[in-house]
Design an enzyme around this catalytic site. Structure first.
Site, short mmCIF file in Angstrom:
data_model
loop_
_atom_site.label_atom_id
_atom_site.label_comp_id
_atom_site.label_asym_id
_atom_site.label_seq_id
_atom_site.Cartn_x
_atom_site.Cartn_y
_atom_site.Cartn_z
N HIS A 46 0.81 -1.22 0.00
CA HIS A 46 0.00 0.00 0.00
C HIS A 46 0.84 1.27 0.00
CE1 HIS A 46 -3.73 -2.14 0.34
NE2 HIS A 46 -3.38 -2.72 1.48
N ARG A 71 7.21 -5.52 3.34
CA ARG A 71 5.91 -6.15 3.08
C ARG A 71 5.72 -6.16 1.57
NH1 ARG A 71 -0.18 -4.59 5.04
NH2 ARG A 71 0.24 -2.62 3.96
N GLU A 147 -5.62 -11.97 7.80
CA GLU A 147 -6.47 -10.79 7.59
C GLU A 147 -7.90 -11.11 7.18
OE1 GLU A 147 -4.04 -7.52 5.54
OE2 GLU A 147 -3.37 -9.34 4.50
N ASP A 173 -8.01 -4.97 7.81
CA ASP A 173 -8.57 -5.97 6.90
C ASP A 173 -9.21 -7.12 7.67
OD1 ASP A 173 -8.23 -5.01 4.29
OD2 ASP A 173 -6.10 -5.49 4.32
#
Length: 272
Positions: A46, A71, A147, A173
């Site tokens: 993200h 990540r 998640e 999430d």
């Protein structure tokens, strides 16, 4: 090979304090690395960060001794292996929902015979040591993100995966996956059913001998998570820290200047 600071913290019985980098800047990564975090994670999912930018950020963090993690955007072998070759000491992979996916993740992180990682430590052999290939599987950490409702249902099988070091909870999430839009989105959950799910993931991981990490929005919640027994707590991210610091300084000036929340007053033409 150098020692992974994450494993040093755990060996000493300490909770790892992890920071989060979403801004594509080697300079901001260098600044964050000097603030006392045990580890810093570059967010390729993200965050506004590409691979080449992430490599520069890894280079900028090297002098601090902080453990750099990445990540990755998804469970995709190419980017996982490239992130490791660039110098990541840990991989956090989103949306791991099954034991099969967890095994695939581990295979991308570990060299044969424990996995299928291709050998080519282009940069990391310099940053971690020339004997990286002999010791990488002992030092690199591998986290699967939990998640979704599917991941929660398959949790025991996921944490039983050989070579997986731990699980990492994305509470925003996870809340969406378990309850839809019933609650607000975001971190620092207080809803009893979500807190119970978070603690269930923590305890299930520990029973399997795995570590557990949690993403947090505030120092108070991160400290609470550490008290619960989390092995790694992420505290905010560079975007939110910049936003909150800037907003606080602007608000302080407005109050001291007697402007308060009034609209900004711009000079009229000819008034310079």
């Amino acid at each position: 090979m150098k020692q992974n600071n994450l494993k040093t913290c755990w060996h000493d019985g300490r909770t790892v304090l992890n920071g989060w980098l979403s801004i594509a800047s080697a300079f901001s990564a260098e600044i964050m690395a000097e603030q006392g975090y045990d580890s810093l994670t570059i967010d390729l999912q993200h965050g506004f960060v590409g691979y080449e930018q992430a490599t520069h950020m890894l280079q900028a963090m090297r002098a601090s001794g902080v453990a750099p993690m990445v990540r990755v955007p998804w469970l995709e072998p190419g980017i996982i292996m490239k992130a490791l070759d660039a110098g990541a000491w840990g991989i956090i992979c989103p949306m791991v929902n099954t034991a099969e996916q967890a095994r695939t993740l581990v295979s991308c992180v570990r060299y044969p015979p424990g996995g299928s990682r291709s050998f080519g430590p282009t940069r990391v052999s310099f940053s971690a040591g020339q004997d990286y290939g002999q010791h990488a599987d002992e030092q690199v950490v591998c986290f699967a993100m939990i998640e979704t409702a599917e991941a929660l249902e398959n949790l025991e099988a996921i944490v039983a995966t050989p070579g997986l070091d731990g699980v990492y909870i994305g509470p925003a999430d996870l809340t969406l996956g378990l309850t839809g839009r019933k609650y607000r989105t975001g971190f620092d959950r207080t809803e009893p059913e979500i807190v119970d799910a978070i603690k269930h993931i923590l305890h299930t991981a520990h029973r399997a001998g795995k570590k557990a990490g949690l993403h947090n929005g505030s120092a108070a919640y991160a400290a609470k998570a550490a008290e619960w027994g989390f092995d790694l707590v992420t505290l905010s991210n560079d975007v939110q820290l910049l936003r909150s610091a800037a907003a606080a300084s602007v608000q302080q000036f407005r109050e001291l200047n007697g402007v308060g929340s009034q609209s900004r007053q711009y000079a009229q033409p000819g008034g310079y």
